[in-house]
Design a protein around this motif. Sequence first.
Motif, PDB file in Angstrom:
ATOM      1  N   MET A   1      30.772  77.060  21.979  1.00  0.00           N
ATOM      2  CA  MET A   1      30.461  76.850  20.561  1.00  0.00           C
ATOM      3  C   MET A   1      31.165  77.895  19.694  1.00  0.00           C
TER       4      MET A   1
ATOM      5  N   ILE B   1      31.227  76.755  15.994  1.00  0.00           N
ATOM      6  CA  ILE B   1      30.109  75.836  15.704  1.00  0.00           C
ATOM      7  C   ILE B   1      28.841  76.655  15.512  1.00  0.00           C
TER       8      ILE B   1
ATOM      9  N   PHE C   1      24.937  77.154  15.698  1.00  0.00           N
ATOM     10  CA  PHE C   1      23.924  76.638  16.621  1.00  0.00           C
ATOM     11  C   PHE C   1      22.548  77.119  16.189  1.00  0.00           C
TER      12      PHE C   1
ATOM     13  N   ALA D   1      27.516  67.017  22.414  1.00  0.00           N
ATOM     14  CA  ALA D   1      27.470  67.434  21.009  1.00  0.00           C
ATOM     15  C   ALA D   1      28.618  68.375  20.681  1.00  0.00           C
TER      16      ALA D   1
ATOM     17  N   SER E   1      31.892  67.366  18.330  1.00  0.00           N
ATOM     18  CA  SER E   1      31.784  68.077  17.040  1.00  0.00           C
ATOM     19  C   SER E   1      33.140  68.663  16.641  1.00  0.00           C
TER      20      SER E   1
ATOM     21  N   THR F   1      27.956  71.948  13.011  1.00  0.00           N
ATOM     22  CA  THR F   1      26.630  72.517  13.283  1.00  0.00           C
ATOM     23  C   THR F   1      25.932  71.673  14.362  1.00  0.00           C
ATOM     24  N   ILE F   2      25.294  72.374  15.314  1.00  0.00           N
ATOM     25  CA  ILE F   2      24.457  71.718  16.327  1.00  0.00           C
ATOM     26  C   ILE F   2      23.057  72.317  16.249  1.00  0.00           C
TER      27      ILE F   2
ATOM     28  N   ASP G   1      23.986  66.790  16.020  1.00  0.00           N
ATOM     29  CA  ASP G   1      25.300  67.383  15.711  1.00  0.00           C
ATOM     30  C   ASP G   1      25.887  66.735  14.476  1.00  0.00           C
TER      31      ASP G   1
ATOM     32  N   GLY H   1      29.069  65.778  14.314  1.00  0.00           N
ATOM     33  CA  GLY H   1      30.362  65.378  14.853  1.00  0.00           C
ATOM     34  C   GLY H   1      30.813  64.013  14.396  1.00  0.00           C
TER      35      GLY H   1
ATOM     36  N   GLY I   1      27.411  62.139  12.041  1.00  0.00           N
ATOM     37  CA  GLY I   1      26.859  62.871  13.164  1.00  0.00           C
ATOM     38  C   GLY I   1      25.861  62.032  13.952  1.00  0.00           C
TER      39      GLY I   1
END
Length: 549
Positions: free
Chosen positions: A414, A419, A421, A449, A453, A458-459, A477, A479, A535
């Motif tokens: 990530m 990304i 989290f 995810a 993404s 963002t997850i 996610d 994505g 997403g």
Amino acid sequence: MKFEIRNKVIKYHKQINFNKAQHFFFEKQWDSTLVYSMKQLSSRNSLELFNYCHYFRAISFFEKKIFKEAKKEFKLISPNFKFYYKVNFSLGEIALEQGDFNIALSNFNEVENLSKDFYDFKKSTVFHNLGLCYLHLEKYDKAEEYLFKSAKLQEVQKDTILLIGSYMDIANLYYIQYKDDEAIPYFEKAYHLSKKVKSFELKQNATLNMAVVEENRKNFPLALTYRKEYEAWKDSLNDQNKVWAIADLEKKFAIKQKQKEVNVLAAENKAKIAERNGFLISSVLLFVLLGTGVYFYRQKIRSNKIILAQKNELDELNATKDKLFSIVSHDLRSSVNALKVSNSKLLDNLESKNYTELDVLLHKNSSIASGAYNLLDNLLNWALLQTQQSYFYQESLHLSSIVQHVEYNYKPLMLNKNISFVINVAASDYVFADLDSLKIIIRNFLDNAIKFSKENGTISIYSRPASEEFCYLVIEDTGLGMNEARRKELLKETILLSKKQNDDIIGTGLGMQLCKSLIRKNEGTLDIESEEGVGTKIIIGLPKFKNHG
């Protein structure tokens, strides 16, 4: 008496044997009367039925001239029997027939003393029998008294046949006392009256008496005439007896013929019944065989359907397996080839000491190796699950702690894609699941995810409000997302492999199928919410640990 017995039939209508006995009694079928009265006596009876049955039997024996048995049956009848005076009268006649004149006299005296209301037979017969008793006892005055009483009643009643007998008995009464002058007029009266009746026996006796009288008078021509007439009546009587005998034989023959017809009809009925029963049995057997055949035919159809369904499923699984190995081998080949190409570039940049490019290539190699590793790991777990060799044990698990363990392994990936989290799993959520399979589920969905993404995305992993039975874990996610058709396809139970969207993303769909199988084995649920370009939300429902406080 007949009316009284009919009333008893109504009263004892359930006593079948009594009803038959009284029927045959009045029909004068004495043998049948004896049979059914005995059957009735063999069952429990009231005293009333007991008396009637013995009376039927006594009269039957009396009419058949079996006086010894008749007397036995009469003596079994209770004195309070309504028709006991008939018993006395019959016993008197038996005694008279057997020459027991004093006993006969005693019985007839009992009947004579009855009031007029009790008489349902001829009183003249009682007087006549009393006269005969006295005659045989040589009490001629009493004999004369009763014989004349009898004759006077018969004259009034115009009973010619009985009157002939009375005249002959009166004549004999005088004759044995040698009072021929008083005897002969009564012999003549009897003779002349005999002309008016059809009884050959009376005609014969009256004529014989006249022949004897004329012989005693020494009037032989007239005596001879009476003798000839006597012989004629004797022949007529013999002829009549022969006719009756022939008629009786014909009657018996007709009965036998009728019985044969009845037997033939009975045999035909038995044959028809046997034929009908055979037809019914055959029909039942045919029906059973037909039912059995239909049952086994349906079972065969059902088995064939099951076999066909299993074959189709097996064909589908084999096709999926072939497709799976084709895609997996292609993706692994692609990953190894990518590593080979990247390593060549890495060696070139190492010689030229291009450190910036080296850093990029190393990160790329790490990503390719991680993807290939995950693919192989999922393939192994899927194979173990299909062959039922995987270890599985459900227990109480703290959901937040499991998520944090998985998140630790994926932080470098990530960070590489920059990304963000976020974890927001409720600390109070405990689920009842297998630890290893739960980690595989979360790891696969988290890997997807990250894979789908974009950089700087963002997850989030968080809890949704729980129900009474389930805790809900959401992996969200920002994505690529997916369309509705793709979302429904992923939720199907069958194994549907996704295609690669580009060369950089390995997308066999094996991870999704593995997750669905493990969620189902843990008695959980799966749902997907997604919008293309926005997403995806993966919602996993897991059973609560109910014993937890």
